[in-house]
Design a protein around this motif. Structure first.
Motif, PDB file in Angstrom:
ATOM      1  N   GLY B 108       0.858  -1.179   0.000  1.00 17.09           N
ATOM      2  CA  GLY B 108       0.000   0.000   0.000  1.00 17.09           C
ATOM      3  C   GLY B 108       0.893   1.227   0.000  1.00 17.09           C
ATOM      4  N   PRO B 109       0.319   2.439  -0.046  1.00 18.19           N
ATOM      5  CA  PRO B 109       1.161   3.642  -0.111  1.00 18.19           C
ATOM      6  C   PRO B 109       2.150   3.727   1.055  1.00 18.19           C
ATOM      7  CG  PRO B 109      -1.176   4.198   0.176  1.00 18.19           C
ATOM      8  CD  PRO B 109      -1.107   2.751  -0.119  1.00 18.19           C
ATOM      9  N   ASP B 110       1.737   3.325   2.260  1.00 14.75           N
ATOM     10  CA  ASP B 110       2.664   3.350   3.391  1.00 14.75           C
ATOM     11  C   ASP B 110       3.010   1.953   3.863  1.00 14.75           C
ATOM     12  OD1 ASP B 110       2.409   6.160   3.465  1.00 14.75           O
ATOM     13  OD2 ASP B 110       0.494   5.905   4.503  1.00 14.75           O
ATOM     14  N   MET B 111       2.378   0.954   3.272  1.00 13.22           N
ATOM     15  CA  MET B 111       2.568  -0.401   3.766  1.00 13.22           C
ATOM     16  C   MET B 111       3.741  -1.070   3.063  1.00 13.22           C
ATOM     17  SD  MET B 111      -0.580  -1.598   5.460  1.00 13.22           S
ATOM     18  CE  MET B 111      -0.522  -3.240   4.930  1.00 13.22           C
ATOM     19  N   ILE B 112       4.930  -0.653   3.431  1.00 10.47           N
ATOM     20  CA  ILE B 112       6.107  -1.324   2.885  1.00 10.47           C
ATOM     21  C   ILE B 112       7.100  -1.467   4.011  1.00 10.47           C
ATOM     22  CG2 ILE B 112       6.954   0.884   2.010  1.00 10.47           C
ATOM     23  CD1 ILE B 112       8.326  -0.862  -0.213  1.00 10.47           C
ATOM     24  N   PHE B 113       7.703  -2.637   4.094  1.00 12.23           N
ATOM     25  CA  PHE B 113       8.529  -2.935   5.261  1.00 12.23           C
ATOM     26  C   PHE B 113       9.862  -2.216   5.189  1.00 12.23           C
ATOM     27  CE2 PHE B 113      11.125  -5.555   8.047  1.00 12.23           C
ATOM     28  CZ  PHE B 113      10.306  -5.579   9.159  1.00 12.23           C
ATOM     29  N   ALA B 114      10.574  -2.366   4.085  1.00 11.60           N
ATOM     30  CA  ALA B 114      11.849  -1.672   3.907  1.00 11.60           C
ATOM     31  C   ALA B 114      11.846  -1.088   2.507  1.00 11.60           C
ATOM     32  CB  ALA B 114      13.012  -2.640   4.081  1.00 11.60           C
ATOM     33  N   MET B 271       1.881  -5.765 -13.133  1.00 10.14           N
ATOM     34  CA  MET B 271       0.432  -5.591 -13.091  1.00 10.14           C
ATOM     35  C   MET B 271       0.004  -4.418 -12.226  1.00 10.14           C
ATOM     36  SD  MET B 271      -0.769  -9.479 -12.747  1.00 10.14           S
ATOM     37  CE  MET B 271      -0.738 -10.566 -14.148  1.00 10.14           C
ATOM     38  N   GLY B 272       0.940  -3.551 -11.870  1.00  7.14           N
ATOM     39  CA  GLY B 272       0.550  -2.368 -11.115  1.00  7.14           C
ATOM     40  C   GLY B 272       0.537  -2.544  -9.613  1.00  7.14           C
ATOM     41  N   GLY B 273       0.936  -3.703  -9.108  1.00  7.83           N
ATOM     42  CA  GLY B 273       1.061  -3.904  -7.665  1.00  7.83           C
ATOM     43  C   GLY B 273      -0.214  -3.614  -6.907  1.00  7.83           C
ATOM     44  N   TRP B 274      -0.073  -2.885  -5.777  1.00  6.72           N
ATOM     45  CA  TRP B 274      -1.248  -2.634  -4.927  1.00  6.72           C
ATOM     46  C   TRP B 274      -2.158  -1.576  -5.527  1.00  6.72           C
ATOM     47  CZ3 TRP B 274      -1.670   2.400  -3.628  1.00  6.72           C
ATOM     48  CH2 TRP B 274      -0.495   3.172  -3.691  1.00  6.72           C
ATOM     49  N   ALA B 275      -1.689  -0.845  -6.533  1.00  9.18           N
ATOM     50  CA  ALA B 275      -2.432   0.326  -6.999  1.00  9.18           C
ATOM     51  C   ALA B 275      -3.423  -0.034  -8.106  1.00  9.18           C
ATOM     52  CB  ALA B 275      -1.454   1.382  -7.504  1.00  9.18           C
ATOM     53  N   VAL B 276      -4.394   0.862  -8.300  1.00 10.89           N
ATOM     54  CA  VAL B 276      -5.220   0.821  -9.509  1.00 10.89           C
ATOM     55  C   VAL B 276      -4.752   2.006 -10.343  1.00 10.89           C
ATOM     56  CG1 VAL B 276      -7.191  -0.284  -8.431  1.00 10.89           C
ATOM     57  CG2 VAL B 276      -7.022   2.189  -8.405  1.00 10.89           C
ATOM     58  N   PRO B 277      -5.082   2.047 -11.658  1.00  9.53           N
ATOM     59  CA  PRO B 277      -4.658   3.195 -12.454  1.00  9.53           C
ATOM     60  C   PRO B 277      -5.035   4.527 -11.796  1.00  9.53           C
ATOM     61  CG  PRO B 277      -5.550   1.528 -13.876  1.00  9.53           C
ATOM     62  CD  PRO B 277      -5.704   1.018 -12.481  1.00  9.53           C
ATOM     63  N   TRP B 280      -8.385   6.314 -12.025  1.00  6.46           N
ATOM     64  CA  TRP B 280      -9.596   5.795 -11.405  1.00  6.46           C
ATOM     65  C   TRP B 280      -9.819   6.340  -9.997  1.00  6.46           C
ATOM     66  CZ3 TRP B 280      -9.542  -0.178 -12.606  1.00  6.46           C
ATOM     67  CH2 TRP B 280      -9.458  -0.341 -14.001  1.00  6.46           C
ATOM     68  N   ALA B 281      -8.731   6.557  -9.260  1.00  7.60           N
ATOM     69  CA  ALA B 281      -8.896   6.945  -7.854  1.00  7.60           C
ATOM     70  C   ALA B 281      -7.667   7.714  -7.394  1.00  7.60           C
ATOM     71  CB  ALA B 281      -9.088   5.706  -6.990  1.00  7.60           C
ATOM     72  N   ASP B 282      -7.817   8.453  -6.299  1.00  5.37           N
ATOM     73  CA  ASP B 282      -6.689   9.166  -5.707  1.00  5.37           C
ATOM     74  C   ASP B 282      -5.872   8.179  -4.871  1.00  5.37           C
ATOM     75  OD1 ASP B 282      -4.914  10.884  -4.586  1.00  5.37           O
ATOM     76  OD2 ASP B 282      -6.316  11.603  -3.055  1.00  5.37           O
ATOM     77  N   LEU B 283      -4.660   7.870  -5.350  1.00  2.00           N
ATOM     78  CA  LEU B 283      -3.902   6.794  -4.723  1.00  2.00           C
ATOM     79  C   LEU B 283      -3.280   7.179  -3.396  1.00  2.00           C
ATOM     80  CD1 LEU B 283      -2.199   5.207  -7.814  1.00  2.00           C
ATOM     81  CD2 LEU B 283      -4.095   4.330  -6.504  1.00  2.00           C
ATOM     82  N   ASN B 284      -3.245   8.501  -3.075  1.00  2.30           N
ATOM     83  CA  ASN B 284      -2.676   8.886  -1.786  1.00  2.30           C
ATOM     84  C   ASN B 284      -3.692   8.770  -0.662  1.00  2.30           C
ATOM     85  OD1 ASN B 284      -0.076   9.498  -2.675  1.00  2.30           O
ATOM     86  ND2 ASN B 284      -0.831  11.419  -3.551  1.00  2.30           N
ATOM     87  N   ASN B 285      -4.945   8.466  -1.051  1.00  2.00           N
ATOM     88  CA  ASN B 285      -5.987   8.289  -0.052  1.00  2.00           C
ATOM     89  C   ASN B 285      -5.604   7.175   0.926  1.00  2.00           C
ATOM     90  OD1 ASN B 285      -8.397   7.859   1.328  1.00  2.00           O
ATOM     91  ND2 ASN B 285      -9.598   8.510  -0.456  1.00  2.00           N
ATOM     92  N   ASN B 286      -5.883   7.425   2.203  1.00  4.82           N
ATOM     93  CA  ASN B 286      -5.487   6.461   3.228  1.00  4.82           C
ATOM     94  C   ASN B 286      -6.193   5.115   3.061  1.00  4.82           C
ATOM     95  OD1 ASN B 286      -3.905   5.781   5.341  1.00  4.82           O
ATOM     96  ND2 ASN B 286      -5.286   6.547   6.918  1.00  4.82           N
ATOM     97  N   ILE B 287      -7.339   5.122   2.364  1.00  2.52           N
ATOM     98  CA  ILE B 287      -8.099   3.884   2.192  1.00  2.52           C
ATOM     99  C   ILE B 287      -7.266   2.820   1.482  1.00  2.52           C
ATOM    100  CG2 ILE B 287      -9.138   4.556  -0.022  1.00  2.52           C
ATOM    101  CD1 ILE B 287     -11.260   2.926   2.579  1.00  2.52           C
ATOM    102  N   PHE B 288      -6.265   3.269   0.679  1.00  2.27           N
ATOM    103  CA  PHE B 288      -5.470   2.300  -0.076  1.00  2.27           C
ATOM    104  C   PHE B 288      -4.520   1.500   0.807  1.00  2.27           C
ATOM    105  CE2 PHE B 288      -7.032   4.324  -3.878  1.00  2.27           C
ATOM    106  CZ  PHE B 288      -7.211   3.218  -4.674  1.00  2.27           C
ATOM    107  N   ASN B 289      -4.290   1.995   2.062  1.00  2.00           N
ATOM    108  CA  ASN B 289      -3.527   1.148   2.978  1.00  2.00           C
ATOM    109  C   ASN B 289      -4.326  -0.083   3.371  1.00  2.00           C
ATOM    110  OD1 ASN B 289      -1.025   2.391   3.235  1.00  2.00           O
ATOM    111  ND2 ASN B 289      -1.936   4.017   4.472  1.00  2.00           N
TER     112      ASN B 289
END
Lengths: 121, 348
Positions: B108-114, B271-277, B280-289
């Motif tokens: 996700g936008p902030d969900m990365i370990f390293a 395939m774009g990983g966790w994101a959608v194009p 379609w949506a604002d990817l910085n939105n916290n909902i994407f975590n």
């Protein structure tokens, strides 16, 4: 500690936790599993027939030539990655430079191919 | 920042890291278990016109727990001729390095370990260590079948590591970064010749690279048609011959965690990983975590399912065919792919 080094510290911590978890699983097994030693159980398994000789013997490793070629191309990959990130900056200069490099290495592969190194003996 | 507040507790950095490590390990073992149940037990049964596990739990869904229970209570046998230390280390080497590849995958936008700048490079480097574990297992067993299996595994790694790496170079050229989050962003914000409605998922723009990558992954994971290191009809079970009980289980976990890991990497790279194009949506939105992990998991399952589909469809290659495919087809093709990508990147 810098951000860069800290990222690698997390790698070390993660590895330690992962190995620790595996050790716990193995220790758990030790509590449950039976221990009934019999000499036959510890023989080398060769489909029920007594093993002749040992495995630690001279063996023809047929792909050692491939291993040499592998080193060549692996080093190439190490050079390509940093270049690939900066391609935007280099433009045509970078593109031509790397094309020459890749073509020369590809010629090496072609040479090995023609010399029938890539064929199974 | 050396400490931060987690659930009202003041935690030092290393304490946080340990908690997050445990979290991500559970998050990894869950999809690996799902893979085994869904694909190995049920899909293959369906493909082979049989029922598969039915007894343990509804539709046999508890079968996996039953199997783990079985393996844990088996006697631990180390052959007397084996190199005991190496024999014990090998499974750890395989499993821990496979798990390590997960830490650079963004969920996700902030969900990365390293968030390494060299993310994909790190993942490829670490994942190839596990083959060293396989070679060690084959050698330490002091069994001819094991040694042959280990050597075959090494030969296979050597042959397919290169197409794998060179296919990734195409993605790195197009994204302009090795950082996994950066590659995700580049795909979400990208455009295909001015059309930005679906971003630029690289399995379209890097189609050749994607095909080479998937073939190489199949071989790196030693899944049929590339399962010569195991090859039960020729080599008993290759490097696994002398392993039993829980140590065998570790190799098994490693194998399926690796399918998940390469599924996640393929989903992130192509395939774009966790994101959608981004259109379609604002990817910085916290909902994407929250949504990100689910989206990635769906794509991962798609790739994993494909890998198993091939596994249960194709017959095994011969060892020489394997080497020939890699050196005379895949490597030249991936070099061509790099050159084509370079020219297109600079020209447009």
């Amino acid at each position: 500690m810098s951000e860069f080094l800290r990222d690698y510290l997390t790698v070390a911590i993660f590895a330690a936790v992962a190995i620790g978890l595996l050790l716990v699983v193995l220790a758990l097994g030790k509590l449950i599993r039976p221990v009934r030693p019999q000499a036959d159980k510890y023989l080398t398994y060769e489909s029920g027939v007594d093993a002749v000789g040992t495995a630690w013997d001279q063996t023809p490793v047929r792909y050692y030539v491939f291993a040499l070629l592998f080193v060549l191309f692996d080093v190439e990959a190490v050079f390509i990655f940093p270049w690939a990130i900066q391609l935007e900056t280099y433009g045509w200069f970078g593109a031509i430079e790397m094309s020459v490099f890749i073509v020369i290495l590809a010629l090496g592969l072609l040479y090995a191919w023609r010399k029938k190194v890539l064929q199974w003996l | 920042m050396t400490s931060s507040l987690v659930l009202g507790l003041e935690l030092a950095y290393w304490q946080q890291s340990i908690l997050r490590s445990l979290g991500i390990l559970l998050a990894v073992l869950l999809p690996a278990g799902t893979f085994v149940y869904l694909f190995l037990f049920k899909m293959v049964s369906f493909m082979q016109s049989r029922l598969g596990p039915m007894e343990a739990g509804p539709f046999g869904s508890m079968q996996l727990l039953a199997e783990v229970g079985k393996w844990i209570q088996k006697e631990d046998i180390i052959p007397e001729k084996a190199d005991r230390l190496l024999f014990k280390i090998a499974p750890y080497l395989v499993v821990s390095t496979v798990l390590l590849t997960y830490i650079v995958v963004p969920f996700g936008p902030d969900m990365i370990f390293a968030n390494h700048d060299t993310g994909i490079f790190f993942a490829l480097a670490v994942s190839s260590i596990s083959t060293l574990g396989v070679l060690a297992a084959g050698w330490a067993s002091a069994n001819k079948f094991s040694l042959m299996g280990g050597l075959r595994a090494a030969g296979q790694l050597i042959a397919y590591e290169l197409p794998l790496i060179l296919a990734v170079v195409g993605v790195v050229i197009q994204a302009g970064t090795m950082n996994m989050s950066g590659i995700v962003a580049a795909q979400a914000n990208g455009e295909i010749f001015g059309f930005d409605g679906i971003g630029s998922p690289y399995f379209i723009t890097q189609f050749l690279g994607f095909v080479i990558f998937m073939i190489a992954v199949q071989a790196e994971l030693a899944q049929t048609p590339f399962d010569m290191p195991i090859a039960e009809s020729e080599l008993v079970t290759g490097y696994l011959t002398e392993y039993s009980g829980i140590r065998f289980l570790l190799f098994f976990i490693g194998e399926f965690a690796a399918v998940g890991a390469f599924g996640a990497i393929a989903a992130t790279l192509f395939m774009g990983g966790w994101a959608v194009p981004a259109a379609w949506a604002d990817l910085n939105n916290n909902i994407f975590n929250l949504l990100g992990p689910l989206i990635l998991m769906a794509k991962m399952t798609l790739v994993g399912g494909f890998i198993f589909f091939i596994r249960f469809t194709m017959p095994r290659f011969r060892e020489d065919q394997l080497q020939k495919l890699a050196w005379t087809v895949l490597i030249p093709l991936s070099l061509v792919n790099i050159l084509a990508t370079t020219i297109l990147k600079v020209a447009f």
